[in-house]
Each structure stands twice: as C-alpha cells, then as structure tokens.
Design a protein around this motif. Structure first.
Motif, PDB file in Angstrom:
ATOM      1  N   ASP A   1       9.613  25.557   7.293  1.00 55.31           N
ATOM      2  CA  ASP A   1       8.831  24.350   6.867  1.00 55.31           C
ATOM      3  C   ASP A   1       9.404  23.296   7.815  1.00 55.31           C
ATOM      4  O   ASP A   1       8.309  22.673   8.630  1.00 55.31           O
ATOM      5  N   VAL A   2      10.418  23.009   8.007  1.00 57.95           N
ATOM      6  CA  VAL A   2      11.158  21.930   8.963  1.00 57.95           C
ATOM      7  C   VAL A   2      10.907  22.343  10.526  1.00 57.95           C
ATOM      8  O   VAL A   2      10.537  21.465  11.101  1.00 57.95           O
ATOM      9  N   ALA A   3      11.258  23.339  10.898  1.00 58.13           N
ATOM     10  CA  ALA A   3      11.234  23.841  12.325  1.00 58.13           C
ATOM     11  C   ALA A   3       9.918  24.254  12.698  1.00 58.13           C
ATOM     12  O   ALA A   3       9.502  24.267  13.880  1.00 58.13           O
ATOM     13  N   THR A   4       8.921  24.522  11.584  1.00 54.06           N
ATOM     14  CA  THR A   4       7.548  24.786  11.822  1.00 54.06           C
ATOM     15  C   THR A   4       7.316  26.134  12.716  1.00 54.06           C
ATOM     16  O   THR A   4       6.417  26.315  13.509  1.00 54.06           O
ATOM     17  N   LEU A   5       8.405  26.847  12.368  1.00 46.27           N
ATOM     18  CA  LEU A   5       8.182  28.208  12.919  1.00 46.27           C
ATOM     19  C   LEU A   5       8.088  29.317  11.909  1.00 46.27           C
ATOM     20  O   LEU A   5       8.204  29.108  10.772  1.00 46.27           O
ATOM     21  N   SER A   6       7.602  30.490  12.234  1.00 47.07           N
ATOM     22  CA  SER A   6       7.014  31.484  11.150  1.00 47.07           C
ATOM     23  C   SER A   6       8.124  32.198  10.346  1.00 47.07           C
ATOM     24  O   SER A   6       7.661  32.924   9.379  1.00 47.07           O
TER      25      SER A   6
ATOM     26  N   VAL B   1       0.862  -1.291  -0.054  1.00 43.04           N
ATOM     27  CA  VAL B   1      -0.009   0.187   0.030  1.00 43.04           C
ATOM     28  C   VAL B   1       0.693   1.231   0.036  1.00 43.04           C
ATOM     29  O   VAL B   1       1.788   1.516   0.838  1.00 43.04           O
ATOM     30  N   LEU B   2       0.746   2.215  -0.928  1.00 42.07           N
ATOM     31  CA  LEU B   2       1.419   3.330  -1.044  1.00 42.07           C
ATOM     32  C   LEU B   2       0.615   4.368  -0.861  1.00 42.07           C
ATOM     33  O   LEU B   2      -0.573   4.595  -1.472  1.00 42.07           O
ATOM     34  N   LEU B   3       0.764   5.534  -0.226  1.00 41.62           N
ATOM     35  CA  LEU B   3      -0.161   6.572   0.184  1.00 41.62           C
ATOM     36  C   LEU B   3       0.566   7.974  -0.095  1.00 41.62           C
ATOM     37  O   LEU B   3       1.707   8.017  -0.277  1.00 41.62           O
ATOM     38  N   GLN B   4      -0.258   9.014  -0.382  1.00 42.21           N
ATOM     39  CA  GLN B   4       0.576  10.102  -1.045  1.00 42.21           C
ATOM     40  C   GLN B   4       0.858  10.769   0.360  1.00 42.21           C
ATOM     41  O   GLN B   4       0.005  11.218   1.099  1.00 42.21           O
ATOM     42  N   VAL B   5       2.263  11.010   0.239  1.00 43.19           N
ATOM     43  CA  VAL B   5       2.696  11.999   1.127  1.00 43.19           C
ATOM     44  C   VAL B   5       3.533  13.058   0.634  1.00 43.19           C
ATOM     45  O   VAL B   5       4.372  12.875   0.130  1.00 43.19           O
ATOM     46  N   HIS B   6       2.813  14.384   0.830  1.00 45.25           N
ATOM     47  CA  HIS B   6       3.235  15.456   0.133  1.00 45.25           C
ATOM     48  C   HIS B   6       3.144  15.201  -1.390  1.00 45.25           C
ATOM     49  O   HIS B   6       2.013  14.966  -2.021  1.00 45.25           O
ATOM     50  N   ASP B   7       4.350  15.374  -2.216  1.00 47.82           N
ATOM     51  CA  ASP B   7       4.141  14.992  -3.638  1.00 47.82           C
ATOM     52  C   ASP B   7       4.523  13.748  -4.297  1.00 47.82           C
ATOM     53  O   ASP B   7       4.910  13.606  -5.220  1.00 47.82           O
ATOM     54  N   ARG B   8       4.850  12.718  -3.186  1.00 45.25           N
ATOM     55  CA  ARG B   8       5.222  11.489  -3.748  1.00 45.25           C
ATOM     56  C   ARG B   8       4.437  10.290  -3.038  1.00 45.25           C
ATOM     57  O   ARG B   8       3.407  10.434  -2.105  1.00 45.25           O
TER      58      ARG B   8
ATOM     59  N   PRO C   1      -0.811   9.721   6.251  1.00 46.43           N
ATOM     60  CA  PRO C   1       0.110  10.674   7.477  1.00 46.43           C
ATOM     61  C   PRO C   1       0.731  11.575   7.139  1.00 46.43           C
ATOM     62  O   PRO C   1       0.962  11.952   5.828  1.00 46.43           O
ATOM     63  N   ALA C   2       0.851  12.806   7.522  1.00 45.56           N
ATOM     64  CA  ALA C   2       1.585  13.892   7.463  1.00 45.56           C
ATOM     65  C   ALA C   2       3.074  13.512   6.997  1.00 45.56           C
ATOM     66  O   ALA C   2       3.606  12.661   7.776  1.00 45.56           O
ATOM     67  N   GLU C   3       3.655  14.682   6.350  1.00 52.31           N
ATOM     68  CA  GLU C   3       5.061  14.570   6.049  1.00 52.31           C
ATOM     69  C   GLU C   3       5.902  14.621   7.217  1.00 52.31           C
ATOM     70  O   GLU C   3       5.687  15.639   8.032  1.00 52.31           O
ATOM     71  N   SER C   4       6.949  13.848   7.715  1.00 59.11           N
ATOM     72  CA  SER C   4       7.598  13.729   8.807  1.00 59.11           C
ATOM     73  C   SER C   4       8.319  15.071   8.600  1.00 59.11           C
ATOM     74  O   SER C   4       8.841  15.523   7.338  1.00 59.11           O
ATOM     75  N   ARG C   5       9.199  15.421   9.559  1.00 54.35           N
ATOM     76  CA  ARG C   5      10.077  16.498   9.562  1.00 54.35           C
ATOM     77  C   ARG C   5      11.331  16.078   8.829  1.00 54.35           C
ATOM     78  O   ARG C   5      12.072  16.769   8.026  1.00 54.35           O
ATOM     79  N   SER C   6      11.685  14.892   9.059  1.00 54.05           N
ATOM     80  CA  SER C   6      12.902  14.157   8.223  1.00 54.05           C
ATOM     81  C   SER C   6      12.652  14.177   6.814  1.00 54.05           C
ATOM     82  O   SER C   6      13.523  14.369   6.015  1.00 54.05           O
ATOM     83  N   GLU C   7      11.473  13.773   6.533  1.00 54.75           N
ATOM     84  CA  GLU C   7      10.834  13.742   5.086  1.00 54.75           C
ATOM     85  C   GLU C   7      11.071  15.090   4.433  1.00 54.75           C
ATOM     86  O   GLU C   7      11.504  15.205   3.346  1.00 54.75           O
ATOM     87  N   LYS C   8      10.556  15.953   5.276  1.00 54.41           N
ATOM     88  CA  LYS C   8      10.570  17.429   4.881  1.00 54.41           C
ATOM     89  C   LYS C   8      11.903  17.905   4.515  1.00 54.41           C
ATOM     90  O   LYS C   8      12.193  18.618   3.361  1.00 54.41           O
ATOM     91  N   LEU C   9      12.985  17.603   5.512  1.00 54.20           N
ATOM     92  CA  LEU C   9      14.189  18.117   5.282  1.00 54.20           C
ATOM     93  C   LEU C   9      14.928  17.138   3.954  1.00 54.20           C
ATOM     94  O   LEU C   9      15.761  18.171   3.232  1.00 54.20           O
TER      95      LEU C   9
END
Length: 489
Positions: free
Chosen positions: A187-192, A41-48, A153-161
């Motif tokens: 994006d990775v730090a989730t700060l503004s 099973v493959l789910l869409q996480v961000h653009d992949r 599932p949301a994209e993890s911070r490691s995946e974002k990095l």
C-alpha cells in the motif's frame, strides 16, 4: 448580521481554489471575517476525519476516529447538529475552554453523501437559527466545489504508514503481523507484491518459518482484507521456495551488508546473482530493505513487474515500516518466550502442573492414556552425589523420554522426579507399548523408571484416572521397579 452577504463572500472565494484543500482553506478564511467562532473543516481521508482547514483555536484535532465527537456523529448520520450547550453533549470534543455553543453540518457531494463536516464553535451566546441555515448552504456549496476539484484529498503515504503502524502494533500473532506488514508494504510503496524473508528464530538460519509462511518466505498469509496474493507475489514465493535456503540467505546477507536498495527502472540492466530468482519470477522493479538484525531478522522485498522508478522517499518509508514490523515481531516473540517460561519447568523445559491440569481435563474416556512415571532410586542419587547430579539426571532423562514418545504425545514434569505422559491411543495395549518404549529409553541413559498406565473410564474424572495410574505405578515399585503396569479398566 447579513447572512446573505456571508454566503456571497464565501461562495465568491471558492472558484479561485485549484485543489480541494485550498477550497476548504478559502471558505474558512472568508467565513472567519464575519464571526469570531472557531471554524474548522474536516474531510474524510480513508477511515478518519482529517482537519484540513481551521481558524480561531490554539490547537485543533488533526484527525478524529470514525463516529467520534459531534463531528463524527454528524459525518456518520449526515444530519446537522445544533448544540446550544456543549457541556450537556457527551460527544463534545473540547477545543477551547470557553466554548459554549456549536453547530456542525455535513459537507456532502452532489448525491448527498457526506464527505466531511463544517464545524463552528462560539464562546459567547449567538442566535443559532440563522447560522444553521447559513452553515448548511455554505457546506453544500463547499461540497460541490470539492467534488468538482476531484473530491477529498487522497491519503498520503505518510498517513498510510501511520495507519499501518497501528495495525502492526495491534497484531496478536506472528502470522497476522506478517500479513499486515506485507499489506502495508504494498500500500505504502504502491507496488503490487510484498514478501518477507525471515530467518528461522530457533536455529538462526533460513528454514521453515512459523504458521502462515513456507520455505523461509514469510507473508504467505492473506491480506487483512481477505484478498489472496497477486500473481506476481505467488510467482516470487514459488521461485524463492524453489531456490532454497542458500539463495534466501544470500539475499539476506546482501541487504544487511550493503543496506537498502532499489532498482532504477532502466531496461537492459541485468540483476546481481542474488536477485536472479526474483528476475525469473518477472520482477522488474524492486525495493529491498533489511529487517531486524542479520542473524535473527530478514529482508522486506517489495516488487512490481512494471518498469517503475521508486524514489528514495519510498525506500525511506519502507525502512521505517521494516523497523516497526521488526519491533512488533520481536515483541511478540518475547511475549511467546515469557509465556512459555511461565508454563514450563525451568530445569527440564517440560511443561508443568498448570498446563497439565488443563490437558487432562480434556481427556477422552477410552482414548486418552495417562502414564505416571517415577525415577527409580532418585533420592539415592541426590543423597550420594548431590542435587547438581540429580538435576543432570533429570535433564538427560527428560530428553530421552521425549525422544521415545510419538509426535503429538505430551510429557509433563509434575514433581521432583515425577513425570506424566499424556497420549492418545486406540486401545490400552497401545499405551502399554508406549510405556515400555519409555522404560527402554530410560535404561539407555543408565537409569530405570517405573510406569503406571490408566485410561479414564466413561464418567470418570481425569484426576481419578491419574490416581489409578499412580496406584499402578506403586504396584510396579513394590514388585521390583523398572517396569510397566496397566491399571484395571
């Protein structure tokens, strides 16, 4: 094979799942009891598409880029793919060497939008017709359970990095790299807010950085998605710019001396002197990490006006990001230096014949003036004092001529003691005045030059105009040197 039983078994396993990932794993496990197929099973996480559950293969693809493979095709189209012979399908992604058939069905939300795929691959002949019906029914129920549990599932911070690291490596210019690094930090730090403070790469001090940066503060360029900087980020940049190079240098020195740091988010704790400009901007949460070496690099600042608690993991991710950003930035700067060396004269640093040919090809008739310049008596210097003395003469003369030109004028070395200045003027007399300034600058070095001036005529090639400038130069030589002559219009 009892396909109704398969559907009952898989369906019965789903309610016990407490997360979308667990639902996928339970579905794959239950389905694997009824078939030897390789199931994933493959789910869409961000653009992949990310593989979140699988069985029956020595190795699976962890992520699949958009529209790649049969799975990507099914996800993009929302239509089932039944492949009796995978060898005949150019999109097939090999998972096992013995696979012969494949069925891939979209996993959809209640509105019918694909959120992933259910993929089955067999290494022996199988009746695909009932399996298609079964796979589609199971995918529908799995999709409903996934959405009931909050969706993929949301994209993890490691995946974002990882994703942002690829964008940094691909950035073609320093300005785009700065924008990508700032976007990644937010994006990775989730700060503004995110800001890069960079040392001036030529004078090794904080000063006016490259395009897209102001006052030693990098990252002024918009985000990659075209969004403008947020209010806090704009205030930070304004405060740092107003504080000046000294304050910026103090921040850089602190971070490089003591290493990465972050706020604890406790009210009533005053900032150190170096961070007062940030506090004035409204920063209450800050992560500061070094970027590159202290003399050539800078600092990555990630901030928020909310009182938050960035944990050590966030700091570690920012350090990784800063390291990758610096490596990418250093690579771009090295490539810039190599390109500059390739088009520059190694002795004087002036551009030489390659870029000169392109420049005069773009000459505007009546507006672009070509000034052919020759050093008077240069051969005598070489013959009398040696080539080293001649080289020093050329270096000093090149600097003097550059200093006498206006901003935007260009000087090229096109031969041993031959130079050409390309300037834009409103009338021929203006070009003559500039040429006379060059002769005066040469005299101040203790040498003299002869200059011929020509402006391309309408329909005349730049090469012919340069030939006329050379002819005017030789006329100066014949009449005693150390002078200027304008070629006939």
């Amino acid at each position: 094979m009892d396909h109704e039983r398969i559907i009952r078994d898989v369906t019965a396993s789903l309610p016990a799942a407490s997360t979308a990932l667990e639902a996928c794993q339970r579905a794959v496990t239950a389905l694997a009891r009824h078939t030897p197929a390789t199931i994933s099973v493959l789910l869409q996480v961000h653009d992949r598409l990310r593989c979140v559950a699988a069985t029956g293969a020595w190795q699976v693809f962890a992520t699949v880029p958009p529209k790649t493979g049969i799975v990507g095709r099914v996800h993009a189209s929302g239509e089932t793919a039944v492949v009796p012979d995978v060898a005949a399908d150019p999109d097939y992604l090999p998972v096992r060497p013995d696979v012969v058939t494949e069925i891939c069905v979209p996993v959809v939300d209640p509105a019918g939008r694909p959120v992933g795929v259910l993929d089955l691959q067999w290494s022996a002949p199988v009746d695909l017709t009932p399996w298609r019906v079964t796979a589609e029914r199971l995918a529908g129920r799995l999709g409903a359970r996934i959405m009931a549990l909050g969706g993929p599932p949301a994209e993890s911070r490691s995946e974002k990095l990882l994703r942002h690291a690829a964008a940094l490596s691909a950035a073609p210019t320093e300005g785009e790299l700065v924008a990508a690094a700032v976007c990644a930090a937010r994006d990775v730090a989730t700060l503004s807010a995110g800001v890069l403070v960079l040392a001036d790469r030529d004078r090794h001090r904080l000063g006016t950085p490259p395009h897209g940066q102001v006052g030693g503060v990098a990252g002024i360029a918009d985000q990659a998605d075209g969004a403008v900087p947020g209010e806090l980020e704009s205030r930070i940049r304004a405060e740092l710019t107003e504080a000046g190079p000294g304050a910026l240098r103090a921040i850089v020195e602190r971070v490089h001396r003591y290493g990465a740091g972050y706020t604890l988010g406790e009210a009533g704790q005053p900032p150190t002197a170096e961070y007062q400009p940030l506090a004035h901007a409204g920063v209450r949460t800050l992560v500061a990490v070094p970027l590159g070496p202290p003399d050539r690099g800078g600092v990555l600042l990630v901030a928020d006006e909310r009182l938050l608690y960035p944990d050590p993991t966030t700091v570690s991710l920012m350090e990784l990001l800063a390291g990758h950003a610096w490596n990418s930035l250093d690579r771009l700067r090295t490539l810039d230096r190599l390109r500059e060396q390739a088009i520059s004269d190694p002795l004087t640093g002036l551009r030489h014949t390659g870029p000169f040919g392109k420049r005069i090809a773009a000459a505007t008739p009546g507006r672009t003036a070509l000034l052919a310049i020759d050093v008077d008596g240069f051969k005598t210097v070489n013959d009398t004092y040696g080539h080293q003395a001649g080289d020093q003469l050329l270096i000093g003369l090149a600097r003097a001529l550059e200093g006498a030109l206006r901003q935007g004028d260009e000087l090229y070395r096109v031969g041993g003691d031959e130079f050409v200045a390309v300037i834009e003027v409103n009338r021929p007399e203006e070009a003559v005045r500039i040429a006379e300034r060059l002769t005066e600058a040469a005299r101040r070095t203790g040498r003299t030059i002869s200059v011929g001036v020509a402006l391309p005529r309408p329909g005349e090639s730049a090469e012919l105009a340069l030939r006329r400038a050379d002819q005017a130069l030789y006329a100066v030589k014949r009449h005693g040197r150390d002078g200027v002559r304008l070629a006939p219009a």
